[in-house]
Scaffold this motif. Structure first.
Motif, short mmCIF file in Angstrom:
data_model
loop_
_atom_site.label_atom_id
_atom_site.label_comp_id
_atom_site.label_asym_id
_atom_site.label_seq_id
_atom_site.Cartn_x
_atom_site.Cartn_y
_atom_site.Cartn_z
N TRP A 81 50.37 64.94 47.92
CA TRP A 81 50.52 64.28 47.05
C TRP A 81 50.64 64.77 45.77
O TRP A 81 51.34 64.56 44.43
CB TRP A 81 48.94 62.96 46.61
N HIS A 82 50.01 66.17 45.59
CA HIS A 82 49.91 67.18 44.29
C HIS A 82 51.35 67.22 44.57
O HIS A 82 52.76 67.40 43.26
CB HIS A 82 49.82 67.62 44.48
N ARG B 11 53.40 64.08 42.89
CA ARG B 11 53.58 64.36 41.35
C ARG B 11 54.45 65.23 40.95
O ARG B 11 54.98 64.79 40.00
CB ARG B 11 52.08 64.73 41.57
N SER B 12 54.44 66.13 41.51
CA SER B 12 55.61 67.54 41.82
C SER B 12 57.08 66.44 41.50
O SER B 12 58.02 66.76 40.45
CB SER B 12 55.45 68.80 41.75
N ALA C 159 57.92 64.12 38.99
CA ALA C 159 57.84 64.31 37.41
C ALA C 159 59.29 65.35 36.84
O ALA C 159 59.93 64.65 35.92
CB ALA C 159 56.42 65.41 37.34
N LEU D 2 57.20 59.68 36.56
CA LEU D 2 55.66 59.42 36.92
C LEU D 2 54.44 58.64 35.73
O LEU D 2 54.01 58.58 35.78
CB LEU D 2 55.19 60.66 35.97
N LEU E 259 49.05 58.60 40.68
CA LEU E 259 50.26 58.79 39.92
C LEU E 259 51.13 58.27 38.89
O LEU E 259 51.33 58.80 37.75
CB LEU E 259 51.66 59.08 40.89
N SER E 260 50.16 56.96 38.53
CA SER E 260 51.26 56.28 37.63
C SER E 260 49.91 54.49 37.56
O SER E 260 50.32 53.99 37.73
CB SER E 260 52.44 55.73 37.87
#
Length: 366
Positions: free
Chosen positions: A84-85, A88-89, A92, A97, A120-121
């Motif tokens: 999930w990290h 996210r990137s 982005a 995001l 994330l949102s």
């Protein structure tokens, strides 16, 4: 993008949805050609309106994804990484995001993954993509129909193998083992679902579980099985009698056979699905066994053994050319046993074609 991914992307645009996250292995196979069993690890397709999709998956699956023909973005993660990290990137980078709407398979999405996606949102709303994907998958192309036809041939062979294995005192599980061994010998990697072989009164349980029940003279024997071939499932049921059959069991068998004939006669484009169910149910009710037919007449068949549509007595949706369905009436009387006859068929322009061909006349196995 292939035409299936393009359709999904177009739907997202039409619905005003910024992204879709697809995890169901059957939907992943349909959209990408990648076949996997992710277990607890995250394997997901992220699709967007008008942009290139990407797949995120464990490193140990990356080579298989590449070999499947996937040509879009791939991001692999290790077992010590938090995917999930990484997601996210990636979002982005696409300035997504702050997405407001995300399409997901609500029936397949776990609470934990829903929470991870929403983290994330946090203001985003989750909407279902399942109905749209079901509508895409329900009409099969020629490649899918060829695979289903071959899967049906192996299902016929599996029933023949099971009948040949019947002998006094053998158990249900021994017959299951013979069937599945022979399918492996023929190159079939997996069955569509847990193979069902039921003897005697146990055949009266529509979803019974095979065990160590020994076969005896006069038993009804119910086979319900299928195989996966090139990613597509078959599903057949046949019922035979071992060495002899009672008068009532014979009457039940003929009633089910006639009920299936009546249902099959309704299988053509533009027929409401409820009419297929009602045709079989009327025959069974008129014979006095209406209370002993407790399930729908059939279901869709494809990558999954059970998929849209559901052919029940209240479904007014119409059959359409290219659908693959099952037709499977049954009668189950606890003190006698059960009879079910099931075939796979594809709806054609002017009717239907039955894919499973094993004979349906009553067989008394000697």
């Amino acid at each position: 993008m292939n035409h299936r991914l393009e359709k999904l992307s177009g739907w997202l645009k039409h619905e005003g949805v910024e992204l879709a996250m697809i995890q169901d292995p059957a939907n992943l196979f349909y959209l990408t050609g990648f076949e996997c069993e992710p277990h607890e690890r995250l394997v997901a397709l992220f699709s967007f309106p008008g942009e290139e999709p990407f797949m995120i998956l464990p490193e140990l699956e990356m080579d298989r994804l590449k070999n499947s023909g996937w040509t879009h973005g791939i991001t692999a993660y290790g077992d010590s990484d938090n995917p999930w990290h990484i997601i996210r990137s990636l979002l982005a980078d696409r300035k997504l995001l702050s997405f407001q709407r995300a399409a997901v398979e609500l029936e397949h999405l776990t609470y934990a993954r829903a929470q991870s996606l929403l983290s994330l949102s946090p203001e985003a709303k989750l909407v279902s993509v399942s109905t749209h994907l079901g509508a895409m998958r329900v009409i099969k192309d020629e490649t899918e129909i060829r695979a289903a036809r071959k899967a049906a041939r192996f299902a016929d062979m599996a029933v023949e193998t099971g009948i040949a294995a019947l002998k006094p005192g053998c158990t249900e599980l021994e017959v299951v083992a013979r069937i599945e061994y022979e399918m492996k010998r023929q190159g079939i990697r997996e069955m569509s679902f847990s193979t069902m072989v039921l003897f005697g009164k146990k055949s009266g349980d529509p979803h019974g579980i095979p065990g160590t029940q020994p076969l005896q003279e006069g038993d009804l024997v119910l086979f319900d099985l299928g195989v996966i071939f090139d990613g597509y499932a078959s599903d057949i049921t046949r019922t035979v009698a071992f060495r002899s059959i009672s008068e009532e069991a014979s009457r039940i068998y003929e009633t089910v056979r006639k009920a299936q004939e009546a249902a099959l006669a309704q299988c053509r484009p533009k027929t409401p699905m409820m009419e297929v169910d009602r045709a079989a149910r009327q025959v069974i009710a008129e014979a006095g066994y209406g209370a002993h037919f407790p399930h729908r007449i059939g279901h869709g068949l494809g990558i999954s053994a059970h998929e849209y549509p559901s052919l029940h007595g209240k479904n007014s949706d119409h059959l359409s050319e290219g659908m693959i369905i099952t037709v499977e009436p049954g009668i189950y009387v606890p003190e006698i046993g059960g009879v079910r006859i099931e075939d796979d068929l594809v709806i054609t322009a002017d009717g239907h074609q039955v894919l499973t061909r094993f004979p349906k006349e009553l067989q008394i196995v000697k």
